[in-house]
Design a protein around this motif. Structure first.
Motif, mmCIF file in Angstrom:
data_model
loop_
_atom_site.group_PDB
_atom_site.id
_atom_site.type_symbol
_atom_site.label_atom_id
_atom_site.label_comp_id
_atom_site.label_asym_id
_atom_site.label_seq_id
_atom_site.Cartn_x
_atom_site.Cartn_y
_atom_site.Cartn_z
ATOM 1 N N ASP A 9 -43.777 -22.111 41.472
ATOM 2 C CA ASP A 9 -44.890 -22.156 40.477
ATOM 3 C C ASP A 9 -45.379 -20.680 40.364
ATOM 4 O O ASP A 9 -46.494 -20.421 40.361
ATOM 5 C CB ASP A 9 -45.960 -22.983 40.807
ATOM 6 N N ASP A 11 -44.278 -18.405 37.942
ATOM 7 C CA ASP A 11 -43.950 -17.750 36.457
ATOM 8 C C ASP A 11 -44.726 -18.376 35.547
ATOM 9 O O ASP A 11 -45.304 -19.596 35.644
ATOM 10 C CB ASP A 11 -42.359 -17.927 36.167
ATOM 11 N N THR A 52 -42.956 -25.472 33.854
ATOM 12 C CA THR A 52 -42.923 -24.289 32.995
ATOM 13 C C THR A 52 -41.756 -24.346 32.130
ATOM 14 O O THR A 52 -41.728 -24.460 31.016
ATOM 15 C CB THR A 52 -42.838 -23.051 33.583
ATOM 16 N N ARG A 53 -40.537 -24.565 32.647
ATOM 17 C CA ARG A 53 -39.051 -24.878 31.993
ATOM 18 C C ARG A 53 -38.303 -25.785 32.674
ATOM 19 O O ARG A 53 -38.409 -26.927 32.672
ATOM 20 C CB ARG A 53 -38.506 -23.331 31.987
ATOM 21 N N ASN A 55 -38.365 -26.627 36.074
ATOM 22 C CA ASN A 55 -38.870 -27.162 37.333
ATOM 23 C C ASN A 55 -37.827 -26.771 38.542
ATOM 24 O O ASN A 55 -37.567 -27.538 39.178
ATOM 25 C CB ASN A 55 -39.152 -28.850 37.305
ATOM 26 N N GLY A 56 -37.946 -25.580 38.530
ATOM 27 C CA GLY A 56 -37.033 -25.042 39.842
ATOM 28 C C GLY A 56 -38.084 -24.353 40.789
ATOM 29 O O GLY A 56 -38.914 -23.591 40.504
HETATM 30 P P1 ATP Z 1 -39.208 -22.418 36.206
HETATM 31 O O1 ATP Z 1 -38.020 -23.568 36.359
HETATM 32 O O2 ATP Z 1 -39.131 -21.230 35.088
HETATM 33 O O3 ATP Z 1 -39.208 -21.601 37.512
HETATM 34 P P2 ATP Z 1 -40.818 -24.592 36.549
HETATM 35 O O4 ATP Z 1 -40.309 -25.102 35.271
HETATM 36 O O5 ATP Z 1 -40.189 -24.538 37.989
HETATM 37 O O6 ATP Z 1 -40.604 -22.965 36.146
HETATM 38 P P3 ATP Z 1 -43.296 -24.352 37.810
HETATM 39 O O7 ATP Z 1 -43.904 -23.349 36.953
HETATM 40 O O8 ATP Z 1 -42.526 -24.123 38.911
HETATM 41 O O9 ATP Z 1 -42.063 -24.908 36.376
HETATM 42 O O10 ATP Z 1 -44.173 -25.754 37.633
HETATM 43 C C1 ATP Z 1 -43.806 -27.076 38.095
HETATM 44 C C2 ATP Z 1 -45.160 -27.250 38.916
HETATM 45 O O11 ATP Z 1 -44.827 -28.530 39.230
HETATM 46 C C3 ATP Z 1 -45.086 -26.729 40.220
HETATM 47 O O12 ATP Z 1 -46.484 -26.654 40.652
HETATM 48 C C4 ATP Z 1 -44.481 -27.809 41.308
HETATM 49 O O13 ATP Z 1 -44.852 -27.569 42.499
HETATM 50 C C5 ATP Z 1 -44.806 -29.136 40.433
HETATM 51 N N1 ATP Z 1 -43.915 -30.035 40.687
HETATM 52 C C6 ATP Z 1 -42.684 -30.035 40.794
HETATM 53 N N2 ATP Z 1 -42.237 -31.369 40.876
HETATM 54 C C7 ATP Z 1 -43.219 -32.085 41.371
HETATM 55 C C8 ATP Z 1 -43.453 -33.574 41.384
HETATM 56 N N3 ATP Z 1 -42.058 -34.313 41.458
HETATM 57 N N4 ATP Z 1 -44.608 -34.068 41.473
HETATM 58 C C9 ATP Z 1 -45.277 -33.302 41.174
HETATM 59 N N5 ATP Z 1 -45.605 -31.929 41.245
HETATM 60 C C10 ATP Z 1 -44.260 -31.420 41.093
#
Ligand code: ATP
Length: 478
Positions: A9, A11, A52-53, A55-56
């Motif tokens: 998290d 970006d 964000t996109r 979820n990586g």
């Molecule tokens: P990118 O793919 O561009 O890196 P992103 O899509 O990973 O972005 P993040 O900005 O990382 O998005 O936001 C995802 C948020 O959701 C993070 O804070 C992560 O810890 C949280 N998260 C991911 N999976 C879960 C889940 N299963 N339950 C609750 N929170 C989650």
């Protein structure tokens, strides 16, 4: 044992990428420690509303390398090596202190939805944390509890990033793929990327262990993101050894750095086979089609299967024709994310287990007594001679089979419309996940022919496998 580092998290849609931060951490820590194994890019529940996109999250391991190193990347002209095994290092707090300024420098704190978190642990949290995070919703409290006593966790703003950071560390691959990610020089960020599409097609042909490179159905290379992030392109595959050679085939802008990640992309880890469809879950369900397909405004196609509507949304492009061609009684396996409103399964893949056969009446039977052509008595009744009133059973009519354009087998959206975690059918075949054939599209002409035949008709009851042209007009005949 080695040190496990997880980060998430950092970006926003306006820029950056947590994997770029991973390259910065690798660049810094490999000055003093050894990278153990490939860095990891771990995708989590794709249905999380606050992602964000894609979820990586990322995970890296550092220690004192044992055995022969292998090259996993290059940063600013320096080769990055990793070891498959390593001895532990004790500088946990010092490592956390080195990572913190990197997280603080590169995170997009200006974005209200960016809530960074990172962890430096002596061991992995329970694997259950990964499975819950890739399939369900995890609270920050329970994520933190799973890391209790294992080391240092740090978070910023609401600290939600810790969930992903810890879940990424908790991943023990049951199945894995790799992605070589290449990055642009800082001055090129946010400018248009130059990638020659022909070179992507060449690479796709020359390296069959790679996947999701080129969308042939829509004639577009899909290895490069369209966002302003630092990534130039990424190539996914089953064999990490060939990825640098695949990368070197791509013509156009030269990357400033690259790194190979071990990932859970393309593994279907997010799919639950035995769960009942609930919002935020991705499920696999098998059942009979029980309605004719409907096309909604916007081009989405919906059909009913068992307890739920399944929908091929407009972005899934040609895949929608598969759903458009389903008929009541067809048996299917549907995989997709459950949406709360409208309540539906957003299809990621579909398998036609069996397709009902369709017959069309060619002619009414002749009267066995006087030879005159009989008349129909209605949809499910027989025939009667208009001259001598003799009754003739229904199956005495001449029927012919109508060819269905939908053969049994697996279907999936074109490459550009797939989810990161979705296992491409190409991988399902390679890893013997399916014995059924695979189709990527349908012959449009065959589809049109069927629609002509069926226009205006209504379905037969399930299981009969018969679609009666008299449903529209009881007096049809010759
Ligand atoms: P990118 O793919 O561009 O890196 P992103 O899509 O990973 O972005 P993040 O900005 O990382 O998005 O936001 C995802 C948020 O959701 C993070 O804070 C992560 O810890 C949280 N998260 C991911 N999976 C879960 C889940 N299963 N339950 C609750 N929170 C989650």
């Amino acid at each position: 044992m080695v040190l496990w580092i997880g980060v998430d998290d950092t970006d926003s849609l306006q820029g950056m990428c947590t994997t770029f931060l991973a390259t910065e951490i690798v660049r810094d820590l490999t000055e003093d420690f050894d990278l153990i194994g490939y860095p990891r890019l771990v995708r989590l529940n794709p249905n999380i509303p606050w992602k964000t996109r894609g979820n990586g999250a990322v995970c890296m391991r550092f220690g004192e390398g044992v055995g022969r190193p292998f090259v996993v990347g290059s940063i600013a002209g320096r080769p990055i090596q990793a070891y498959s095994r390593g001895r532990t290092i004790s500088e946990q707090a010092a490592v956390a202190d080195r990572i913190a300024p990197l997280v603080e420098r590169w995170s997009r704190f200006d974005d209200s939805t960016t809530n960074p978190g990172f962890a430096v642990l002596r061991g992995q949290p329970t694997p259950t944390l990964y499975w819950r995070a890739v399939r369900g919703v995890v609270s920050k409290r329970s994520a933190k509890a799973s890391a209790r006593g294992l080391g240092v966790v740090r978070s910023y703003k609401n600290g939600r990033g810790l969930i992903g950071a810890l879940a990424a560390i908790a991943w023990r691959p049951r199945d894995r793929t790799y992605e070589i990610l290449t990055y642009r020089a800082l001055e090129a960020w946010s400018t248009e990327r130059r990638i020659a599409p022909e070179s992507v097609i060449r690479m796709d042909h020359d390296f069959p262990s790679t996947f999701n490179n080129y969308d042939y159905a829509n004639d577009r290379a899909v290895i490069a993101p369209r966002s302003p992030c630092p990534i130039l392109f990424g190539i996914r595959g089953d064999d990490p050894a060939v990825l640098p050679a695949a990368m070197s085939i791509i013509d156009g802008e030269r990357p400033e750095r690259w790194l190979i990640f071990e990932t859970n992309q393309g593994t279907d880890d997010h799919v639950m086979s035995r769960a009942s469809p609930r919002p935020h879950l991705t499920v696999r369900l098998e059942g009979d089609v029980s309605s004719l397909p409907r096309v909604l405004a916007g081009g989405h196609v919906v059909v009913r299967v068992g307890p739920i509507d399944i929908t091929a949304y407009e972005p899934s492009k040609q895949f929608r024709s598969v759903v458009r061609n389903l008929l009541p009684g067809d048996r299917v396996i549907a995989m997709g994310a459950v949406r709360a409103s409208p309540a539906t399964l957003n299809l990621e893949k579909l398998c036609v287990v069996s397709a009902v056969s369709v017959v069309r009446k060619v002619s009414n039977p002749l009267c066995p007594a006087c030879g005159k052509r009989t008349k129909s008595l209605g949809r499910s009744a027989g025939f009667r001679c208009p001259r001598c009133r003799t009754l003739v059973p229904r199956d005495a009519a001449r029927w012919e089979a109508v060819e269905r354009p939908l053969a049994p087998g697996w279907y999936e959206p074109p490459v550009g419309s797939r989810r990161h975690l979705s296992m491409p059918i190409k991988r399902m075949l390679r890893s013997s996940h399916t014995a059924l054939p695979v189709h990527v599209g349908l012959a449009a002409q065959a589809r049109e022919a069927l629609l002509r035949d069926l226009r205006g008709t209504s379905p037969m009851p399930l299981g009969t496998g018969l679609l009666n042209s008299e449903a529209r007009d009881p007096e049809t005949g010759l």
